[in-house]
Design a protein around this motif. Structure first.
Motif, short mmCIF file in Angstrom:
data_model
loop_
_atom_site.label_atom_id
_atom_site.label_comp_id
_atom_site.label_asym_id
_atom_site.label_seq_id
_atom_site.Cartn_x
_atom_site.Cartn_y
_atom_site.Cartn_z
N LYS A 1 0.81 -1.18 0.02
CA LYS A 1 -0.16 -0.01 -0.03
C LYS A 1 0.83 1.31 -0.13
O LYS A 1 0.53 2.21 -0.52
CB LYS A 1 -0.87 0.12 1.16
CG LYS A 1 -2.11 -0.99 1.35
CD LYS A 1 -3.01 -0.90 2.51
CE LYS A 1 -3.74 0.45 2.50
NZ LYS A 1 -4.58 0.39 3.67
N ALA A 2 2.06 1.27 0.34
CA ALA A 2 2.88 2.38 0.92
C ALA A 2 3.67 2.72 -0.53
O ALA A 2 4.15 3.97 -0.53
CB ALA A 2 3.54 2.23 2.25
N LEU A 3 4.16 1.71 -0.96
CA LEU A 3 5.22 1.97 -2.02
C LEU A 3 4.85 2.56 -3.39
O LEU A 3 3.79 2.38 -3.77
CB LEU A 3 5.75 0.40 -2.43
CG LEU A 3 7.09 0.34 -3.08
CD1 LEU A 3 8.42 0.94 -2.17
CD2 LEU A 3 7.37 -1.00 -3.59
N GLU A 4 5.60 3.67 -3.49
CA GLU A 4 5.09 4.39 -4.61
C GLU A 4 4.97 3.71 -6.18
O GLU A 4 4.41 4.04 -6.85
CB GLU A 4 6.13 5.68 -4.84
CG GLU A 4 5.68 6.64 -5.85
CD GLU A 4 4.39 7.28 -5.31
OE1 GLU A 4 3.58 8.00 -5.94
OE2 GLU A 4 4.38 7.35 -4.06
N GLU A 5 5.90 2.51 -6.31
CA GLU A 5 5.86 1.57 -7.49
C GLU A 5 4.40 1.17 -7.70
O GLU A 5 4.12 1.04 -8.87
CB GLU A 5 6.77 0.65 -7.10
CG GLU A 5 8.47 0.93 -7.14
CD GLU A 5 8.75 1.06 -8.76
OE1 GLU A 5 8.01 0.76 -9.48
OE2 GLU A 5 10.01 1.34 -8.72
#
Length: 322
Positions: free
Chosen positions: A178-182
């Motif tokens: 959820k947090a990863l910009e990818e």
């Protein structure tokens, strides 16, 4: 980004998918949810032609996938499996580089991208020369994610990606996901039978049964606007836990008491779900009343655990009376 129109698939005399249609917008995460055998994995695999559709049309960026070479199509779409599917006799670095090599990337470009991904996925640098059996289940799943992401595809297909992991590891990787910009800038279609996981990760959920779409909508739509008895019963055993996770401070704002704006310390954010807020408040001193200043209206609310709980129940009652 992805459009399915009247898509069906038969295996012999069995109709696995029956006349389904939906669209997935660019940057959206759509989760296919349902019981075992409902057609969700078949639907996913038809998007990259691992399974050929029997009838109907699937388009990506407005182009019918039947007009594309299947191998070239798959190289442009990231794919993550439940059983991870790492090659056991390849090192971690070799596993990650598989698609990049097929696209004839140079060694330096592959290595640069590989190091970038293992850092983002919280993997140690020294894992690259190891073999899959030398890694934990959580590390193997992260390598599977890295392999799917290495060429930075616009679309990511995920088939029960966290299903083989224990609950603690699964929760950890879901939080990273959820947090990863990818992931935030990709169009994602994901299959799961785990209701909690679907509500945790989806922008919209496509609920399926017997090869057909029962309902498609946001998590709140499925909770508060079920279209029939199946949709209602499917969530019954999870309803309260799901409400804690999908209802946010913003949703219950009108049920919170006003407070004098003596402090503007944003202890709680408008997007924070009620469960996370309760965990935060429960760990604070009992006499503290964190203030929250609404970023748009300038209103200030004093929020305690008791106040939050009361506002949550008021919101529940309002939705059930709609």
């Amino acid at each position: 980004m992805i459009t399915l129109a009247g898509v069906s698939k038969n295996f012999g005399n069995t109709r696995a998918v029956n006349q389904i249609s939906f669209k997935v917008e660019e940057g959206e995460t759509l989760v296919l949810l349902g019981t075992s055998g409902c057609g969700k994995t078949t639907t996913l695999k038809m998007i990259n032609r691992l399974i050929e559709p029997g009838s109907g049309t699937i388009c990506i960026d407005g182009r019918d996938i039947k007009q594309e070479n299947p191998e070239e199509l798959r190289r442009r779409i990231g794919y993550v499996l439940q059983n991870i599917g790492l090659f056991p006799h390849y090192t971690v670095a070799e596993n990650i580089a598989v698609v990049a090599k097929l696209l004839k990337w140079g060694k330096e470009k592959i290595l640069e991208r590989t190091f970038e991904l293992i850092e983002k996925l919280h993997l140690p640098d020294d894992c690259l020369n190891l073999f899959p059996h030398q890694l934990s289940g959580g590390q193997q799943q992260r390598i599977g994610l890295a392999r799917a992401l290495v060429t930075d595809p616009a679309i990511l297909l995920m088939d029960e990606p966290f299903g083989a992991l224990d609950n603690v590891t699964r929760s950890s990787i879901q939080a990273e996901f959820k947090a990863l910009e990818e992931f935030k800038r990709k169009t994602i279609v994901m299959v799961t039978h785990d209701v909690q996981e679907a509500f945790e990760l989806a922008d919209r959920i496509c609920l399926m049964n017997n090869g057909e779409i029962v309902q498609i909508g946001t998590p709140k739509d499925l909770l508060y606007k079920p279209v029939d008895d199946f949709a209602r019963r499917f969530l019954d055993g999870h309803r309260l836990a799901l409400e804690f996770k999908v209802i946010t401070i913003q949703d219950i704002w009108e049920f919170l008491p006003d407070a004098s704006p003596e402090r503007t310390e944003n202890v709680l954010s408008a997007e924070m779900d009620v469960w996370s807020a309760m965990e935060r408040l429960n760990s604070a001193a009992s006499d503290e009343s964190p203030d929250y200043l609404h970023p748009h209206t300038g209103q200030t609310k004093g929020i305690t655990f008791k106040v939050l709980s009361s506002a949550f129940h008021s919101y529940q009652n309002s939705k059930r009376n709609d």
